[in-house]
Design an enzyme around this catalytic site. Sequence first.
Site, PDB file in Angstrom:
ATOM      1  CB  THR A  70      66.981  14.058 102.499  1.00 36.22           C
ATOM      2  OG1 THR A  70      66.152  13.400 101.547  1.00 36.22           O
ATOM      3  CG2 THR A  70      66.128  14.611 103.621  1.00 36.22           C
ATOM      4  CE  LYS A  74      69.841  13.548  98.600  1.00 34.97           C
ATOM      5  NZ  LYS A  74      69.716  12.259  97.931  1.00 34.97           N
ATOM      6  CG  ASP A 110      72.281   9.095  97.517  1.00 27.60           C
ATOM      7  OD1 ASP A 110      72.066   8.498  98.584  1.00 27.60           O
ATOM      8  OD2 ASP A 110      71.746  10.176  97.213  1.00 27.60           O
ATOM      9  CB  ALA A 136      68.232  11.543  83.775  1.00 29.07           C
ATOM     10  CB  ALA A 139      68.607   8.287  92.674  1.00 29.90           C
TER      11      ALA A 139
HETATM   12  P1  NDP Z   1      64.284  12.954  91.123  1.00 29.36           P
HETATM   13  O1  NDP Z   1      62.981  13.639  91.317  1.00 29.36           O
HETATM   14  O2  NDP Z   1      65.542  13.764  91.063  1.00 29.36           O
HETATM   15  O3  NDP Z   1      64.229  12.105  89.743  1.00 29.36           O
HETATM   16  C1  NDP Z   1      63.144  11.283  89.431  1.00 29.36           C
HETATM   17  C2  NDP Z   1      63.398  10.530  88.126  1.00 29.36           C
HETATM   18  O4  NDP Z   1      62.296   9.642  87.909  1.00 29.36           O
HETATM   19  C3  NDP Z   1      63.473  11.423  86.891  1.00 29.36           C
HETATM   20  O5  NDP Z   1      64.368  10.877  85.970  1.00 29.36           O
HETATM   21  C4  NDP Z   1      62.028  11.352  86.356  1.00 29.36           C
HETATM   22  O6  NDP Z   1      61.954  11.579  84.960  1.00 29.36           O
HETATM   23  C5  NDP Z   1      61.721   9.902  86.631  1.00 29.36           C
HETATM   24  N1  NDP Z   1      60.289   9.612  86.690  1.00 29.36           N
HETATM   25  C6  NDP Z   1      59.440   9.880  87.716  1.00 29.36           C
HETATM   26  N2  NDP Z   1      58.185   9.443  87.405  1.00 29.36           N
HETATM   27  C7  NDP Z   1      58.273   8.910  86.159  1.00 29.36           C
HETATM   28  C8  NDP Z   1      57.314   8.303  85.276  1.00 29.36           C
HETATM   29  N3  NDP Z   1      56.037   8.152  85.628  1.00 29.36           N
HETATM   30  N4  NDP Z   1      57.743   7.861  84.071  1.00 29.36           N
HETATM   31  C9  NDP Z   1      59.049   7.986  83.714  1.00 29.36           C
HETATM   32  N5  NDP Z   1      59.990   8.572  84.499  1.00 29.36           N
HETATM   33  C10 NDP Z   1      59.609   9.019  85.693  1.00 29.36           C
HETATM   34  O7  NDP Z   1      64.370  11.853  92.261  1.00 29.36           O
HETATM   35  P2  NDP Z   1      65.685  11.124  92.805  1.00 29.36           P
HETATM   36  O8  NDP Z   1      66.545  10.766  91.652  1.00 29.36           O
HETATM   37  O9  NDP Z   1      66.262  11.921  93.912  1.00 29.36           O
HETATM   38  O10 NDP Z   1      65.075   9.823  93.474  1.00 29.36           O
HETATM   39  C11 NDP Z   1      64.549   8.765  92.671  1.00 29.36           C
HETATM   40  C12 NDP Z   1      64.153   7.619  93.570  1.00 29.36           C
HETATM   41  O11 NDP Z   1      65.301   7.038  94.144  1.00 29.36           O
HETATM   42  C13 NDP Z   1      63.255   8.059  94.742  1.00 29.36           C
HETATM   43  O12 NDP Z   1      62.173   7.158  94.818  1.00 29.36           O
HETATM   44  C14 NDP Z   1      64.153   7.934  95.938  1.00 29.36           C
HETATM   45  O13 NDP Z   1      63.417   7.565  97.096  1.00 29.36           O
HETATM   46  C15 NDP Z   1      65.083   6.798  95.517  1.00 29.36           C
HETATM   47  N6  NDP Z   1      66.371   6.834  96.192  1.00 29.36           N
HETATM   48  C16 NDP Z   1      66.800   5.692  96.795  1.00 29.36           C
HETATM   49  C17 NDP Z   1      68.017   5.657  97.416  1.00 29.36           C
HETATM   50  C18 NDP Z   1      68.462   4.400  98.086  1.00 29.36           C
HETATM   51  O14 NDP Z   1      69.454   4.451  98.811  1.00 29.36           O
HETATM   52  N7  NDP Z   1      67.811   3.272  97.875  1.00 29.36           N
HETATM   53  C19 NDP Z   1      68.899   6.846  97.477  1.00 29.36           C
HETATM   54  C20 NDP Z   1      68.381   7.987  96.758  1.00 29.36           C
HETATM   55  C21 NDP Z   1      67.156   7.967  96.155  1.00 29.36           C
HETATM   56  P3  NDP Z   1      61.858  13.088  84.358  1.00 29.36           P
HETATM   57  O15 NDP Z   1      63.260  13.617  84.346  1.00 29.36           O
HETATM   58  O16 NDP Z   1      61.305  12.870  83.004  1.00 29.36           O
HETATM   59  O17 NDP Z   1      60.930  13.858  85.278  1.00 29.36           O
END
Ligand code: NDP
Length: 288
Positions: A70, A74, A110, A136, A139
Amino acid sequence: MNDTPPSYLSDLVGVFGYPVAENPTIVMQEAAFRAKGLNWRYLNIEVRPEQLADAVAGLRAFNMRGINLTIPHKIAIIPLLDALSPEAELMGAVNTVVVEHGKLVGNNTDGKGFVQSLREDAGMDPAGKRVVFLGAGGAARAMAVEMALAGASHITIANRTPERGLSLVELLNEKTPTQAEFEHWQGDYSVPDGADILANATSIGLFPDVEAIPAIDLNSISPELLVCDVIPNPPHTAFLQAAAAHGARTLDGLGMLVGQGAIAFRMWTGVDAPTDVMREALEEVFGG
Ligand code: NDP
């Protein structure tokens, strides 16, 4: 009298992360081992970024059967592995390592967990579906690639930061059979007509900010849409509640979390995972 001497040796798996103390996967994996009568142990192991290579050497030395990765490992784990599954190679990220005949093989469960939950919990086949992902990041990347490989016909990636969204769309168009397009997410996002699935793959709504909802025009949510969330805790997120109030069916992130863990369990042990037991164990932790 039994001639076989007792063995006090457990098979070891776990998770490397930093921080990792609150990672709840241990609860569902240990419950699953107990339910299947397996003498396996799952450990939360705190590994600082600069010590990842030493931790992998330790994993080999302890003859561990595998490991989850995690934040922040990753991507950094990849050069330390012996092989990658084609999907993990495509995504450029690994969340599950399986030790096969002494070789460390990187996988990513995932997105597979999301597809499994979609099929089993929502009864929906991804084939031919038009899907919209909000986000993007890691996840979204895993989910979109697996949906594309499972036959989704069209994928829209809506992201706040164009570079990340465009790079995922390029990957989908060049390396998978789906058709993908990017939408720059600014202000309230309107779900395109004809979409079958809308998935929040951002961290919006993550504990403790549980009242936060992705900025979308809720009037663009139709009863034909299945609305999904990656946030597993609490499972009935404010976003899913709002979508349900607009008539949509919903799928929570707990199913995806259980699904990705169940696939890792099967990869490690060779035994089918008791998904009901795993979900109940997490629900108890999450109070859901
Ligand atoms: P990342 O940090 O890699 O990506 C976060 C994403 O959220 C980006 O696209 C980011 O946009 C966007 N984002 C965050 N805040 C905002 C906002 N205020 N407005 C618009 N866009 C926003 O995180 P992960 O992809 O690794 O994880 C995302 C979520 O998924 C986490 O909460 C994690 O806990 C959950 N998760 C759940 C799993 C499950 O099995 N249920 C498995 C894996 C993850 P930008 O690119 O513009 O910054």
